[in-house]
Enzyme design. Structure first.
Site, mmCIF file in Angstrom:
data_model
loop_
_atom_site.group_PDB
_atom_site.id
_atom_site.type_symbol
_atom_site.label_atom_id
_atom_site.label_comp_id
_atom_site.label_asym_id
_atom_site.label_seq_id
_atom_site.Cartn_x
_atom_site.Cartn_y
_atom_site.Cartn_z
ATOM 1 N N ASN A 53 0.842 -1.211 0.000
ATOM 2 C CA ASN A 53 0.000 0.000 0.000
ATOM 3 C C ASN A 53 0.880 1.265 0.000
ATOM 4 O O ASN A 53 0.374 2.362 0.129
ATOM 5 C CB ASN A 53 -0.952 0.020 1.204
ATOM 6 C CG ASN A 53 -0.209 0.047 2.531
ATOM 7 O OD1 ASN A 53 1.023 0.056 2.566
ATOM 8 N ND2 ASN A 53 -0.939 0.067 3.627
ATOM 9 N N ASP A 97 -4.428 -2.774 1.003
ATOM 10 C CA ASP A 97 -4.110 -2.687 2.419
ATOM 11 C C ASP A 97 -4.525 -3.969 3.132
ATOM 12 O O ASP A 97 -5.676 -4.402 3.008
ATOM 13 C CB ASP A 97 -4.901 -1.492 2.972
ATOM 14 C CG ASP A 97 -4.421 -1.088 4.323
ATOM 15 O OD1 ASP A 97 -4.005 -1.971 5.101
ATOM 16 O OD2 ASP A 97 -4.475 0.120 4.613
ATOM 17 N N THR A 101 11.062 -10.821 14.768
ATOM 18 C CA THR A 101 12.306 -10.117 15.058
ATOM 19 C C THR A 101 13.021 -10.744 16.253
ATOM 20 O O THR A 101 12.373 -11.209 17.201
ATOM 21 C CB THR A 101 12.038 -8.617 15.318
ATOM 22 O OG1 THR A 101 13.177 -8.042 15.941
ATOM 23 C CG2 THR A 101 10.852 -8.388 16.227
ATOM 24 N N SER A 116 10.077 -2.341 22.543
ATOM 25 C CA SER A 116 9.350 -1.164 22.037
ATOM 26 C C SER A 116 7.933 -1.638 21.732
ATOM 27 O O SER A 116 7.671 -2.858 21.675
ATOM 28 C CB SER A 116 9.985 -0.643 20.741
ATOM 29 O OG SER A 116 9.783 -1.583 19.688
ATOM 30 N N TYR A 121 6.643 -1.553 18.942
ATOM 31 C CA TYR A 121 6.827 -2.312 17.698
ATOM 32 C C TYR A 121 7.208 -3.758 18.007
ATOM 33 O O TYR A 121 6.606 -4.705 17.486
ATOM 34 C CB TYR A 121 7.908 -1.651 16.808
ATOM 35 C CG TYR A 121 8.570 -2.647 15.891
ATOM 36 C CD1 TYR A 121 7.896 -3.107 14.770
ATOM 37 C CD2 TYR A 121 9.832 -3.174 16.179
ATOM 38 C CE1 TYR A 121 8.475 -4.075 13.953
ATOM 39 C CE2 TYR A 121 10.412 -4.128 15.373
ATOM 40 C CZ TYR A 121 9.730 -4.578 14.255
ATOM 41 O OH TYR A 121 10.298 -5.544 13.459
ATOM 42 N N HIS A 122 8.244 -3.931 18.850
ATOM 43 C CA HIS A 122 8.696 -5.298 19.138
ATOM 44 C C HIS A 122 7.576 -6.115 19.804
ATOM 45 O O HIS A 122 7.412 -7.296 19.529
ATOM 46 C CB HIS A 122 9.951 -5.276 20.016
ATOM 47 C CG HIS A 122 11.191 -4.856 19.271
ATOM 48 N ND1 HIS A 122 11.727 -3.587 19.365
ATOM 49 C CD2 HIS A 122 11.993 -5.523 18.409
ATOM 50 C CE1 HIS A 122 12.807 -3.508 18.594
ATOM 51 N NE2 HIS A 122 12.989 -4.658 17.999
ATOM 52 N N LYS A 165 5.188 -7.652 17.381
ATOM 53 C CA LYS A 165 5.700 -8.894 16.786
ATOM 54 C C LYS A 165 5.499 -10.071 17.752
ATOM 55 O O LYS A 165 5.267 -11.197 17.332
ATOM 56 C CB LYS A 165 7.182 -8.752 16.457
ATOM 57 C CG LYS A 165 7.484 -7.712 15.386
ATOM 58 C CD LYS A 165 7.166 -8.242 14.006
ATOM 59 C CE LYS A 165 7.601 -7.289 12.924
ATOM 60 N NZ LYS A 165 7.361 -7.797 11.576
ATOM 61 N N GLN A 182 14.230 -12.348 12.925
ATOM 62 C CA GLN A 182 15.347 -11.789 12.151
ATOM 63 C C GLN A 182 16.090 -10.721 12.955
ATOM 64 O O GLN A 182 15.474 -9.931 13.664
ATOM 65 C CB GLN A 182 14.848 -11.203 10.843
ATOM 66 C CG GLN A 182 15.971 -10.616 9.975
ATOM 67 C CD GLN A 182 15.565 -10.456 8.522
ATOM 68 O OE1 GLN A 182 15.904 -11.254 7.669
ATOM 69 N NE2 GLN A 182 14.845 -9.395 8.242
ATOM 70 N N VAL A 197 19.193 -5.945 9.756
ATOM 71 C CA VAL A 197 19.700 -6.152 8.393
ATOM 72 C C VAL A 197 20.491 -4.917 7.951
ATOM 73 O O VAL A 197 20.125 -3.791 8.281
ATOM 74 C CB VAL A 197 18.519 -6.409 7.425
ATOM 75 C CG1 VAL A 197 19.012 -6.614 6.000
ATOM 76 C CG2 VAL A 197 17.722 -7.625 7.887
ATOM 77 N N TYR A 202 24.719 4.189 20.906
ATOM 78 C CA TYR A 202 23.987 4.850 21.992
ATOM 79 C C TYR A 202 24.488 4.369 23.359
ATOM 80 O O TYR A 202 24.742 3.174 23.559
ATOM 81 C CB TYR A 202 22.490 4.551 21.892
ATOM 82 C CG TYR A 202 21.793 5.115 20.668
ATOM 83 C CD1 TYR A 202 22.243 6.272 20.015
ATOM 84 C CD2 TYR A 202 20.640 4.493 20.173
ATOM 85 C CE1 TYR A 202 21.577 6.768 18.905
ATOM 86 C CE2 TYR A 202 19.968 5.001 19.065
ATOM 87 C CZ TYR A 202 20.442 6.133 18.430
ATOM 88 O OH TYR A 202 19.771 6.629 17.340
#
Ligand code: USQ
Length: 419
Positions: free
Chosen positions: A32, A74, A144, A179, A181-182, A185, A208, A211, A254
């Site tokens: 999308n 989508d 991930t 996060s 995001y994580h 997953k 994964q 990358v 960091y």
């Protein structure tokens, strides 16, 4: 095999399509184009000038004589997903179409919710449509390594045998995302595992690592370039380090910089996903693979980048900004990765060689990178609930207050003219 790649326009989706085509598979894609819009939302851009999608598939046709099927749409629209799976009946689905940035998910409440709703909805829609139309197909789901966090024990591939109060069981290894995001997953993993159990679907959940790289052997022409992000929201560690060195900015591990992660080159990510496509598990099996090549601390990556930069006459410096994330900066890290090597996976090239190639590729796009150097410094902080003004303050247009909307409407077979 006929392989459906969701997220075919992305950093890994596009080279995967090229790789699978070169190996004789038929490829159909879905996208999308939301990543293109969201990178602009934070004022950033790909270092490599990527072609609009119709031009990409035109170039493939011209250069290889092969056709990539495409559906713009989508995954949040179930009618669309249902229609694509019913008409295409793929043998394998590589599901890459998710919001993939940890910092993006930490911008504010809207970005956190968008990340989790989109990622979970898309996966559930695929699972239901598979059950309906392609129950024999193999789902390769992009997860991930970050699902596991950084526990003080070895990380197995998905499951481990545990003894507790005198009893033993084989259980999913605990997940500790770093996060929103994580965590999306992590929740996806649970959904894929459950769907495999109740409907007998076969699935590979790919954990994964990070990358890096600009190209794969199939990227033989500038029109086939994949995107390369280097801003703080969409760029990942090593790719960012090379850009920093190139621009004469300090390389930024960091905090203490002793955070360790699994890393792998773009071409080896393609190799791994192709191995997964070509070796499906039996019906009803949900398997988990840890997919990375080697572990490094971000300090090690910074130093290797500095060494390669020196070969090129660049005196790169290393600085340690305070870590904007909430993560262990010094920790034990030992994930197992045996499943892929057992199926023939071998690392393609050594890290310095790939870094040299990234430098060479990016030098050609220096002007594009210079234009976005203000997007490199980290401003999204995990501890801050609302990072909107910091991240959108540097966007070229007026401040954006919510994530860029994803169009729900889908054109079933149409290739867009402007993306
Ligand atoms: N880091 C630095 N300096 C930087 C950028 C990052 O020290 O300039 C550190 C981070 O603090 C973190 C590590 O490098 O400890 C990795 O960060 P990253 O931005 O390269 O990767 P991450 O946010 O973990 O996410 C990326 C991809 C995501 C994928 C994940 C794999 O964006 O889609 O799932 O890598 S993994 O890291 O194994 O979870």
């Amino acid at each position: 095999m006929k392989v459906l790649v969701t997220g075919i326009d992305g950093y890994t989706g596009w080279p995967l399509a090229l790789h699978l085509l070169a190996r004789g598979h038929d490829v159909v894609g879905i996208d999308n184009f939301v990543t293109r819009r969201r990178v602009k939302e934070v004022g950033a851009d790909s270092a490599t000038p990527i072609k609009p999608f119709p031009k990409r598939i035109e170039a493939v046709r011209e250069l290889t004589g092969k056709t990539i099927g495409f559906h713009k749409g989508d995954l949040g629209d179930y009618e669309f997903v249902d229609r694509v799976l019913r008409s295409e009946k793929p043998d394998a689905i590589v599901h890459l179409a998710e919001q993939r940035s940890a910092p993006y998910s930490m911008i504010d409440v809207h970005h956190a919710v968008t990340t989790q709703v989109e990622n979970l909805t898309g996966t559930l829609h695929i699972l239901y449509a598979m059950r309906e139309h392609t129950p024999e197909a193999h789902l390769i789901k992009m997860g991930t390594m970050g699902e596991y966090g950084t526990p003080n024990i070895e990380i197995p591939e998905g499951f481990f045998e545990i003894e507790y109060k005198g009893r033993k069981d084989l259980l999913p290894f605990p997940r500790q995302g770093g996060s929103w995001y994580h965590w999306s997953k992590v929740f996806d993993s649970g959904d894929v595992m459950f769907a495999s159990k109740i409907w007998g679907l076969r699935a590979t959940d790919v954990m994964q690592g990070v990358v890096y790289g600009t190209r794969t052997p199939e990227i033989t022409d500038n029109r086939l370039l994949t995107r390369f992000d280097f801003d703080e929201v969409w760029g990942t560690a090593l790719n960012r380090f090379v850009v920093q060195a190139l621009l004469g900015l300090p390389i930024t591990p960091y905090g203490a910089g002793e955070q360790r992660r699994g890393f792998l080159a773009l071409e080896d990510s393609m190799q791994s996903l192709r191995i997964a496509v070509e070796s499906p598990p039996p019906a009803g099996e949900y398997r988990v693979w840890n997919q990375f090549d080697e572990e490094y601390s971000v300090n090690q990556l910074a130093e290797i980048t500095q060494t390669v930069a020196a070969e090129k006459g660049i005196a790169a410096t290393i600085e340690h900004p305070p870590d904007p994330r909430h993560e262990a900066e010094r920790h034990f890290y030992h994930p197992i990765h045996e499943a892929l090597p057992a199926l023939g996976y071998r690392r393609s090239r050594e890290l310095p060689e790939v870094i040299r190639e990234i430098f060479a590729d990016l030098r050609r796009y220096r002007r594009r990178i210079e234009a976005k150097r203000h997007t490199i410094a980290p401003v999204v902080r995990w501890a801050t609930g609302d990072n909107r003004s910091a991240v959108h303050g540097r966007a070229p247009t007026s401040t954006v207050t919510a994530p860029v909307a994803t169009p729900a409407a889908a054109s079933p077979t149409g290739v867009p003219s402007s993306e």
